[in-house]
Design an enzyme around this catalytic site. Structure first.
Site, PDB file in Angstrom:
ATOM      1  N   GLU A  62       0.836  -1.211   0.000  1.00 18.33           N
ATOM      2  CA  GLU A  62       0.000   0.000   0.000  1.00 18.33           C
ATOM      3  C   GLU A  62       0.868   1.258   0.000  1.00 18.33           C
ATOM      4  O   GLU A  62       0.585   2.231  -0.707  1.00 18.33           O
ATOM      5  CB  GLU A  62      -0.931   0.019   1.215  1.00 18.33           C
ATOM      6  CG  GLU A  62      -1.870   1.216   1.195  1.00 18.33           C
ATOM      7  CD  GLU A  62      -2.564   1.467   2.522  1.00 18.33           C
ATOM      8  OE1 GLU A  62      -3.655   2.054   2.505  1.00 18.33           O
ATOM      9  OE2 GLU A  62      -2.012   1.095   3.582  1.00 18.33           O
ATOM     10  N   TYR A  99      -4.939  10.283  -2.096  1.00 19.20           N
ATOM     11  CA  TYR A  99      -3.674   9.605  -1.826  1.00 19.20           C
ATOM     12  C   TYR A  99      -2.677   9.757  -2.972  1.00 19.20           C
ATOM     13  O   TYR A  99      -2.189  10.851  -3.217  1.00 19.20           O
ATOM     14  CB  TYR A  99      -3.935   8.138  -1.446  1.00 19.20           C
ATOM     15  CG  TYR A  99      -4.480   8.009  -0.037  1.00 19.20           C
ATOM     16  CD1 TYR A  99      -3.626   7.943   1.061  1.00 19.20           C
ATOM     17  CD2 TYR A  99      -5.846   7.998   0.203  1.00 19.20           C
ATOM     18  CE1 TYR A  99      -4.117   7.852   2.358  1.00 19.20           C
ATOM     19  CE2 TYR A  99      -6.358   7.912   1.497  1.00 19.20           C
ATOM     20  CZ  TYR A  99      -5.481   7.835   2.572  1.00 19.20           C
ATOM     21  OH  TYR A  99      -5.967   7.774   3.833  1.00 19.20           O
ATOM     22  N   ARG A 124      10.552  23.662   5.064  1.00 16.85           N
ATOM     23  CA  ARG A 124       9.349  23.591   4.236  1.00 16.85           C
ATOM     24  C   ARG A 124       9.195  22.234   3.560  1.00 16.85           C
ATOM     25  O   ARG A 124       8.531  22.116   2.534  1.00 16.85           O
ATOM     26  CB  ARG A 124       9.394  24.702   3.183  1.00 16.85           C
ATOM     27  CG  ARG A 124       9.459  26.092   3.796  1.00 16.85           C
ATOM     28  CD  ARG A 124       9.559  27.176   2.739  1.00 16.85           C
ATOM     29  NE  ARG A 124       9.640  28.504   3.354  1.00 16.85           N
ATOM     30  CZ  ARG A 124       9.716  29.653   2.679  1.00 16.85           C
ATOM     31  NH1 ARG A 124       9.724  29.627   1.352  1.00 16.85           N
ATOM     32  NH2 ARG A 124       9.783  30.803   3.320  1.00 16.85           N
ATOM     33  N   ARG A 163      -5.236  12.486  10.920  1.00 16.77           N
ATOM     34  CA  ARG A 163      -6.432  13.165  11.436  1.00 16.77           C
ATOM     35  C   ARG A 163      -7.349  12.205  12.186  1.00 16.77           C
ATOM     36  O   ARG A 163      -8.028  12.578  13.136  1.00 16.77           O
ATOM     37  CB  ARG A 163      -7.216  13.830  10.307  1.00 16.77           C
ATOM     38  CG  ARG A 163      -7.800  12.856   9.311  1.00 16.77           C
ATOM     39  CD  ARG A 163      -8.811  13.478   8.371  1.00 16.77           C
ATOM     40  NE  ARG A 163      -9.297  12.462   7.444  1.00 16.77           N
ATOM     41  CZ  ARG A 163     -10.311  11.636   7.702  1.00 16.77           C
ATOM     42  NH1 ARG A 163     -10.949  11.695   8.868  1.00 16.77           N
ATOM     43  NH2 ARG A 163     -10.701  10.738   6.815  1.00 16.77           N
ATOM     44  N   SER A 164      -7.373  10.935  11.732  1.00 14.20           N
ATOM     45  CA  SER A 164      -8.278   9.943  12.293  1.00 14.20           C
ATOM     46  C   SER A 164      -7.563   8.612  12.326  1.00 14.20           C
ATOM     47  O   SER A 164      -7.026   8.176  11.303  1.00 14.20           O
ATOM     48  CB  SER A 164      -9.542   9.854  11.429  1.00 14.20           C
ATOM     49  OG  SER A 164     -10.378   8.791  11.845  1.00 14.20           O
ATOM     50  N   GLY A 165      -7.550   7.971  13.495  1.00 16.62           N
ATOM     51  CA  GLY A 165      -6.800   6.728  13.632  1.00 16.62           C
ATOM     52  C   GLY A 165      -7.634   5.605  14.211  1.00 16.62           C
ATOM     53  O   GLY A 165      -7.986   5.636  15.398  1.00 16.62           O
ATOM     54  N   ASP A 166      -7.980   4.622  13.385  1.00 18.88           N
ATOM     55  CA  ASP A 166      -8.609   3.388  13.847  1.00 18.88           C
ATOM     56  C   ASP A 166      -7.516   2.585  14.547  1.00 18.88           C
ATOM     57  O   ASP A 166      -6.692   1.932  13.900  1.00 18.88           O
ATOM     58  CB  ASP A 166      -9.185   2.648  12.635  1.00 18.88           C
ATOM     59  CG  ASP A 166      -9.860   1.327  12.988  1.00 18.88           C
ATOM     60  OD1 ASP A 166      -9.511   0.728  14.027  1.00 18.88           O
ATOM     61  OD2 ASP A 166     -10.717   0.879  12.212  1.00 18.88           O
TER      62      ASP A 166
END
Length: 263
Positions: A62, A99, A124, A163-166
């Site tokens: 992935e 992605y 940067r 931002r979001s973590g399972d």
């Protein structure tokens, strides 16, 4: 005991004991905690869980699909027997402008590698997948949406912002695959892997994953030492890496824990 197990299970325990319980867009309630952070020194240890099996080769495939192939075509993953994006595949076989599409659109890997070689003290060096103009055209907005890069002497450091973590399913993949990315970028730019800091804004456990997490917590004292990451020393160009060039040596682990993904 590996540092990955130690830091990860501390977060799991904290969420289960102190997490905020509420609903979300999936309709499956979660316990969540904000602003969870794990930091690893990649010169000392490779971060992958041993208290359950993590499909490392799938995670690498992935990662390369996003950053090397710079693809949004789910069929390219399916051809490698990777089905983790099937639930979000659109009619055209892609995940929309998400992605790898954003990596390619702005030549972000090329720009990062060039800056590391020509101006390594730049402040940067950022790869961002969060393109506001294209969010409406993504089947799933990116969870791991930004990496920030820094050079300290001969060490390459990276901060991943998620931002979001399972926590049960996504985060074990993310923590090891982005550590691989640091190793790969360091190798082709002449640096040594340094700090990898993983910041999770919304760290959550779905209610139907709780029993699996409790089982993993029981394995804490039976955790193994971390494995060693091997990268093919012959590869000098980032775009030449294949999954067979990236392997774990002596990866000892407990059995897989089956849990459901919330779509």
């Amino acid at each position: 005991m590996s540092k990955a197990d130690e830091k990860y299970l501390d977060i799991v325990e904290n969420i289960l004991n102190n997490g905020y319980y509420d609903n979300n867009r999936t309709g499956i309630e979660t316990y969540k905690l904000p602003h969870q952070i794990m930091q690893f020194d990649l010169s000392k240890e490779f971060p992958i869980l041993t208290t359950k099996f993590v499909a490392f080769k799938t995670a690498v495939k992935e990662l390369l699909w996003i950053y090397k192939d710079q693809s949004n075509d789910v069929r390219k993953l399916q051809a490698q027997n990777v089905k983790i994006w099937d639930e979000w595949m659109l009619e055209d076989g892609t995940i929309g402008k998400a992605y790898g599409y954003q990596v390619a659109k702005f030549k972000q890997i090329d720009n990062l590698i060039n800056t590391l070689k020509t101006d390594p003290q730049s402040r940067r060096m950022i790869i961002s997948l969060w393109n506001i103009a294209d969010l409406k055209d993504m089947s799933l907005t990116p969870c791991c949406y930004e990496t920030l890069w820094d050079v300290e002497n001969d060490r390459l450091n990276c901060m991943l912002v998620q931002r979001s973590g399972d926590i049960p399913l996504g985060v074990p993949f993310n923590m090891c695959q982005y550590a691989v990315l640091v190793h790969l970028i360091a190798k082709v730019t002449g640096f040594k892997p340094g700090l990898f800091t993983h910041v999770i804004n919304n760290a959550h456990i779905y209610k139907n994953q709780i029993e699996g997490m409790k089982l993993q917590l029981k394995r804490r004292k039976q955790a193994y030492e971390a494995p060693t990451l091997w990268i093919n020393p012959e590869i000098k160009n980032f775009y030449d890496f294949t999954p067979n060039d990236i392997k774990l040596i002596d990866y000892k682990h407990h059995e897989k824990i089956k849990m459901e993904v919330a779509v």
